[in-house]
Scaffold this active site. Sequence first.
Site, PDB file in Angstrom:
ATOM      1  N   HIS A 172       1.812  -8.889  -9.172  1.00 56.50           N
ATOM      2  CA  HIS A 172       1.582  -9.488 -10.474  1.00 56.50           C
ATOM      3  C   HIS A 172       1.764  -8.441 -11.568  1.00 56.50           C
ATOM      4  O   HIS A 172       1.847  -7.241 -11.289  1.00 56.50           O
ATOM      5  CB  HIS A 172       0.158 -10.055 -10.567  1.00 56.50           C
ATOM      6  CG  HIS A 172      -0.899  -8.982 -10.543  1.00 56.50           C
ATOM      7  ND1 HIS A 172      -1.236  -8.279  -9.399  1.00 56.50           N
ATOM      8  CD2 HIS A 172      -1.678  -8.462 -11.545  1.00 56.50           C
ATOM      9  CE1 HIS A 172      -2.173  -7.396  -9.668  1.00 56.50           C
ATOM     10  NE2 HIS A 172      -2.453  -7.478 -10.970  1.00 56.50           N
TER      11      HIS A 172
ATOM     12  N   ASP B 280      -0.093  -7.518 -15.522  1.00 55.57           N
ATOM     13  CA  ASP B 280      -1.342  -7.790 -16.224  1.00 55.57           C
ATOM     14  C   ASP B 280      -1.074  -8.501 -17.548  1.00 55.57           C
ATOM     15  O   ASP B 280      -0.169  -8.118 -18.298  1.00 55.57           O
ATOM     16  CB  ASP B 280      -2.113  -6.493 -16.480  1.00 55.57           C
ATOM     17  CG  ASP B 280      -2.715  -5.919 -15.209  1.00 55.57           C
ATOM     18  OD1 ASP B 280      -2.630  -6.587 -14.164  1.00 55.57           O
ATOM     19  OD2 ASP B 280      -3.281  -4.809 -15.267  1.00 55.57           O
TER      20      ASP B 280
ATOM     21  N   HIS C 182       2.789  -4.917  -9.831  1.00 59.11           N
ATOM     22  CA  HIS C 182       2.035  -4.092  -8.888  1.00 59.11           C
ATOM     23  C   HIS C 182       1.243  -4.990  -7.950  1.00 59.11           C
ATOM     24  O   HIS C 182       1.106  -6.195  -8.174  1.00 59.11           O
ATOM     25  CB  HIS C 182       1.116  -3.110  -9.626  1.00 59.11           C
ATOM     26  CG  HIS C 182       0.230  -3.737 -10.665  1.00 59.11           C
ATOM     27  ND1 HIS C 182       0.693  -4.186 -11.890  1.00 59.11           N
ATOM     28  CD2 HIS C 182      -1.110  -4.006 -10.677  1.00 59.11           C
ATOM     29  CE1 HIS C 182      -0.302  -4.678 -12.600  1.00 59.11           C
ATOM     30  NE2 HIS C 182      -1.416  -4.596 -11.878  1.00 59.11           N
TER      31      HIS C 182
ATOM     32  N   ARG D 211     -12.147  -1.338   0.128  1.00 60.72           N
ATOM     33  CA  ARG D 211     -11.758  -0.608  -1.078  1.00 60.72           C
ATOM     34  C   ARG D 211     -12.467  -1.212  -2.285  1.00 60.72           C
ATOM     35  O   ARG D 211     -12.648  -2.428  -2.359  1.00 60.72           O
ATOM     36  CB  ARG D 211     -10.241  -0.703  -1.271  1.00 60.72           C
ATOM     37  CG  ARG D 211      -9.703  -0.080  -2.560  1.00 60.72           C
ATOM     38  CD  ARG D 211      -8.186  -0.249  -2.634  1.00 60.72           C
ATOM     39  NE  ARG D 211      -7.615   0.377  -3.813  1.00 60.72           N
ATOM     40  CZ  ARG D 211      -7.391  -0.244  -4.977  1.00 60.72           C
ATOM     41  NH1 ARG D 211      -7.702  -1.521  -5.106  1.00 60.72           N
ATOM     42  NH2 ARG D 211      -6.852   0.396  -5.997  1.00 60.72           N
TER      43      ARG D 211
END
Length: 338
Positions: free
Chosen positions: A215, A217, A271, A281
Amino acid sequence: MDPPFHETYKTLLYKKIKNRENNVPQIPFSFHVTAVVEEVELPVIDVSRLINGAEKEREKCKQDIARASREWGFFQVINHGISMDVLEKMRQEQIRVFREPFDKKSKSEKFSTGSYRWGTPSATCLRQLSWSEAFHVPMTDISDNKDFTTLSSTMEKFASESENLAYTLAEVLAEKSGRKPSFFKENCVRNTCYLRMNRYPPCPKPSEVYGLMPHTDSDFLTILYQDQVGGLQLIKDNRWIAIKPNPRALIINIGDLFQAWSNGMYKSVEHRVMTNPTVERFSTAYFLCPSYDAVIDCSGDCPSYRNFSFREFRQQVQEDVKKLGYKVGLPRFINDIY
């Protein structure tokens, strides 16, 4: 503790098998999770030079920020003004929140209704499923919170310092693109900016599912604090590369609005986050956004994008995700006149 990822995975996998048996056409998709991806270190910029440096050093720092935003769309900053103590407390507090039972955190009263999110509600196939959970918290939820817990005070500190850094970087980028630096102070408001606390649980099918699907941002810029597990990847020179974690740095990336506002000078880069079979994570991101009525006007004599409001952009993204299962973004706003 974990959301019901496995049940969702099985449902989508069953759908995939039935579609194959019934000869339902599949959307072409290349998902080379197991392919070797080069790990690189993003450009690292010491932003203390903007405050403490001589005129020549300040100018060099501004040029470095603009160059990285043009060539990478991503960069790292060190000596950024947010102490490691605040960052570590932020990490500890979000771990504590995510450790709560699923039923409790999904109905959490710490934040406004709908703040807790997991997976991908619109997913119609495995490639659209994100193996992650998050708290999406508007800045106003943080500043208006009268429950002075360690979590709220830590989030307020992190958010305020991230906000200051975001304005500093945005104003530098505006100056270097020939735009008015005061635009951000005049148009960006707290009720549209937000924090997003992310957790990526261990995934038993790392070759089939993303932690966060590819996607861009939908903001001006994002400030990301991540742990040292790794998993963030971005597109550079038409190939995916993995970002090597840097414990001293925050990651900055350009969003769609800055790409449009700068007439494509700065790049909003696709990204994703990959899953890990054994290690979870954590990350926290701050998103700099304008008011819903703010107009994103593309600069230059030959604007690549037509003017649009942030409200219009968000609505279009939401419609596309609902209808198509994914975001289209800036291509919807290309200026056909030129």
